[in-house]
Design a protein around this motif. Sequence first.
Motif, PDB file in Angstrom:
ATOM      1  N   LYS A 160      65.493 -24.918  16.984  1.00  0.00           N
ATOM      2  CA  LYS A 160      65.595 -25.987  17.983  1.00  0.00           C
ATOM      3  C   LYS A 160      64.225 -26.301  18.572  1.00  0.00           C
ATOM      4  O   LYS A 160      63.878 -27.465  18.774  1.00  0.00           O
ATOM      5  CB  LYS A 160      66.575 -25.601  19.082  1.00  0.00           C
ATOM      6  CG  LYS A 160      68.009 -25.676  18.645  1.00  0.00           C
ATOM      7  CD  LYS A 160      68.955 -25.263  19.744  1.00  0.00           C
ATOM      8  CE  LYS A 160      70.381 -25.227  19.242  1.00  0.00           C
ATOM      9  NZ  LYS A 160      71.318 -24.782  20.280  1.00  0.00           N
ATOM     10  N   ASP A 161      63.418 -25.269  18.827  1.00  0.00           N
ATOM     11  CA  ASP A 161      62.088 -25.501  19.367  1.00  0.00           C
ATOM     12  C   ASP A 161      61.208 -26.198  18.323  1.00  0.00           C
ATOM     13  O   ASP A 161      60.454 -27.117  18.657  1.00  0.00           O
ATOM     14  CB  ASP A 161      61.423 -24.200  19.799  1.00  0.00           C
ATOM     15  CG  ASP A 161      60.023 -24.448  20.341  1.00  0.00           C
ATOM     16  OD1 ASP A 161      59.900 -25.172  21.351  1.00  0.00           O
ATOM     17  OD2 ASP A 161      59.044 -23.975  19.711  1.00  0.00           O
ATOM     18  N   GLU A 162      61.346 -25.767  17.081  1.00  0.00           N
ATOM     19  CA  GLU A 162      60.571 -26.407  16.003  1.00  0.00           C
ATOM     20  C   GLU A 162      60.899 -27.904  15.935  1.00  0.00           C
ATOM     21  O   GLU A 162      60.000 -28.731  15.816  1.00  0.00           O
ATOM     22  CB  GLU A 162      60.915 -25.702  14.688  1.00  0.00           C
ATOM     23  CG  GLU A 162      60.113 -26.170  13.512  1.00  0.00           C
ATOM     24  CD  GLU A 162      60.500 -25.390  12.259  1.00  0.00           C
ATOM     25  OE1 GLU A 162      60.909 -26.048  11.286  1.00  0.00           O
ATOM     26  OE2 GLU A 162      60.398 -24.148  12.281  1.00  0.00           O
ATOM     27  N   GLU A 163      62.184 -28.226  16.010  1.00  0.00           N
ATOM     28  CA  GLU A 163      62.581 -29.640  15.973  1.00  0.00           C
ATOM     29  C   GLU A 163      62.094 -30.394  17.218  1.00  0.00           C
ATOM     30  O   GLU A 163      61.662 -31.532  17.130  1.00  0.00           O
ATOM     31  CB  GLU A 163      64.101 -29.755  15.844  1.00  0.00           C
ATOM     32  CG  GLU A 163      64.652 -29.249  14.537  1.00  0.00           C
ATOM     33  CD  GLU A 163      64.088 -30.013  13.337  1.00  0.00           C
ATOM     34  OE1 GLU A 163      64.013 -31.260  13.389  1.00  0.00           O
ATOM     35  OE2 GLU A 163      63.711 -29.364  12.339  1.00  0.00           O
ATOM     36  N   ASP A 214      67.103 -17.159  15.591  1.00  0.00           N
ATOM     37  CA  ASP A 214      66.675 -18.117  14.566  1.00  0.00           C
ATOM     38  C   ASP A 214      67.077 -19.535  14.948  1.00  0.00           C
ATOM     39  O   ASP A 214      66.301 -20.480  14.778  1.00  0.00           O
ATOM     40  CB  ASP A 214      67.260 -17.748  13.204  1.00  0.00           C
ATOM     41  CG  ASP A 214      66.706 -16.436  12.654  1.00  0.00           C
ATOM     42  OD1 ASP A 214      65.685 -15.934  13.175  1.00  0.00           O
ATOM     43  OD2 ASP A 214      67.314 -15.913  11.696  1.00  0.00           O
ATOM     44  N   ALA A 215      68.290 -19.701  15.465  1.00  0.00           N
ATOM     45  CA  ALA A 215      68.761 -21.028  15.869  1.00  0.00           C
ATOM     46  C   ALA A 215      67.924 -21.566  17.025  1.00  0.00           C
ATOM     47  O   ALA A 215      67.578 -22.760  17.047  1.00  0.00           O
ATOM     48  CB  ALA A 215      70.239 -20.968  16.258  1.00  0.00           C
ATOM     49  N   ALA A 216      67.575 -20.716  17.972  1.00  0.00           N
ATOM     50  CA  ALA A 216      66.743 -21.155  19.102  1.00  0.00           C
ATOM     51  C   ALA A 216      65.350 -21.543  18.621  1.00  0.00           C
ATOM     52  O   ALA A 216      64.782 -22.549  19.076  1.00  0.00           O
ATOM     53  CB  ALA A 216      66.662 -20.051  20.157  1.00  0.00           C
ATOM     54  N   ALA A 217      64.792 -20.765  17.719  1.00  0.00           N
ATOM     55  CA  ALA A 217      63.458 -21.079  17.190  1.00  0.00           C
ATOM     56  C   ALA A 217      63.488 -22.398  16.421  1.00  0.00           C
ATOM     57  O   ALA A 217      62.551 -23.209  16.530  1.00  0.00           O
ATOM     58  CB  ALA A 217      62.965 -19.946  16.291  1.00  0.00           C
ATOM     59  N   GLN A 236      74.064 -11.008  14.414  1.00  0.00           N
ATOM     60  CA  GLN A 236      74.463 -12.133  15.266  1.00  0.00           C
ATOM     61  C   GLN A 236      73.345 -12.485  16.239  1.00  0.00           C
ATOM     62  O   GLN A 236      73.028 -13.646  16.460  1.00  0.00           O
ATOM     63  CB  GLN A 236      75.752 -11.784  16.031  1.00  0.00           C
ATOM     64  CG  GLN A 236      76.336 -12.913  16.847  1.00  0.00           C
ATOM     65  CD  GLN A 236      75.820 -12.977  18.270  1.00  0.00           C
ATOM     66  OE1 GLN A 236      75.132 -12.097  18.761  1.00  0.00           O
ATOM     67  NE2 GLN A 236      76.140 -14.069  18.930  1.00  0.00           N
ATOM     68  N   ARG A 237      72.717 -11.475  16.797  1.00  0.00           N
ATOM     69  CA  ARG A 237      71.604 -11.702  17.736  1.00  0.00           C
ATOM     70  C   ARG A 237      70.428 -12.355  17.014  1.00  0.00           C
ATOM     71  O   ARG A 237      69.795 -13.265  17.550  1.00  0.00           O
ATOM     72  CB  ARG A 237      71.194 -10.363  18.356  1.00  0.00           C
ATOM     73  CG  ARG A 237      70.128 -10.420  19.424  1.00  0.00           C
ATOM     74  CD  ARG A 237      70.566 -10.978  20.761  1.00  0.00           C
ATOM     75  NE  ARG A 237      71.645 -10.269  21.399  1.00  0.00           N
ATOM     76  CZ  ARG A 237      71.497  -9.340  22.335  1.00  0.00           C
ATOM     77  NH1 ARG A 237      70.296  -8.993  22.736  1.00  0.00           N
ATOM     78  NH2 ARG A 237      72.554  -8.775  22.868  1.00  0.00           N
ATOM     79  N   GLN A 238      70.141 -11.920  15.792  1.00  0.00           N
ATOM     80  CA  GLN A 238      69.049 -12.522  15.016  1.00  0.00           C
ATOM     81  C   GLN A 238      69.365 -13.981  14.683  1.00  0.00           C
ATOM     82  O   GLN A 238      68.490 -14.842  14.761  1.00  0.00           O
ATOM     83  CB  GLN A 238      68.772 -11.738  13.735  1.00  0.00           C
ATOM     84  CG  GLN A 238      67.564 -12.225  12.960  1.00  0.00           C
ATOM     85  CD  GLN A 238      66.267 -12.134  13.773  1.00  0.00           C
ATOM     86  OE1 GLN A 238      65.934 -11.096  14.321  1.00  0.00           O
ATOM     87  NE2 GLN A 238      65.530 -13.237  13.866  1.00  0.00           N
TER      88      GLN A 238
END
Length: 162
Positions: A154-157, A149-152, A143-145
């Motif tokens: 969002k930054d990529e977008e 991944d979701a935060a990364a 869940q933490r990973q």
Amino acid sequence: MKKCAILMGSENDWPVVKKCADTLKALEVPVEAHVYSAHRTPDLVKAFVSSAEDNGFGVIVAAAGKAAHLAGAVAAQTTLPVIGLPITATQLDGLDALLSTVQMPAGIPVATVAIGGAENAGLLAAQILAVGDEALAGRVKAQRQAMRDAAAKKDEEFQKTL
């Protein structure tokens, strides 16, 4: 697997507390929730908490608003870990609940999350239970990973918008 008990001082707390239950369920932690008030039903609090360990619970989340005393009343009755979840219920915006939950006397600890921090209460409860449960520890790590991944992503977008 040990269960998590969630106790609320009022049924009005459920819209916030439900996030705690949902977080635990997503991690496949068995959950039981009750409306027990430290002031209106102290006998029910005592009966539930005094038998919680024997009934398979490994951690208790106690949510209450106003001058919340539920987490402290629970912690005084058990050596199970207790997580206090202060709820906004007055014009003090939950500060009263936070202070009465976090300011425990020496010897009766209550781990306390932010005002309305139900998701973190669920995650902390899962992490406590995961200490003795490798499968749950794996789900917590996954869940933490997924969160990372979701935060990364969002930054990529976001970087594409610059």
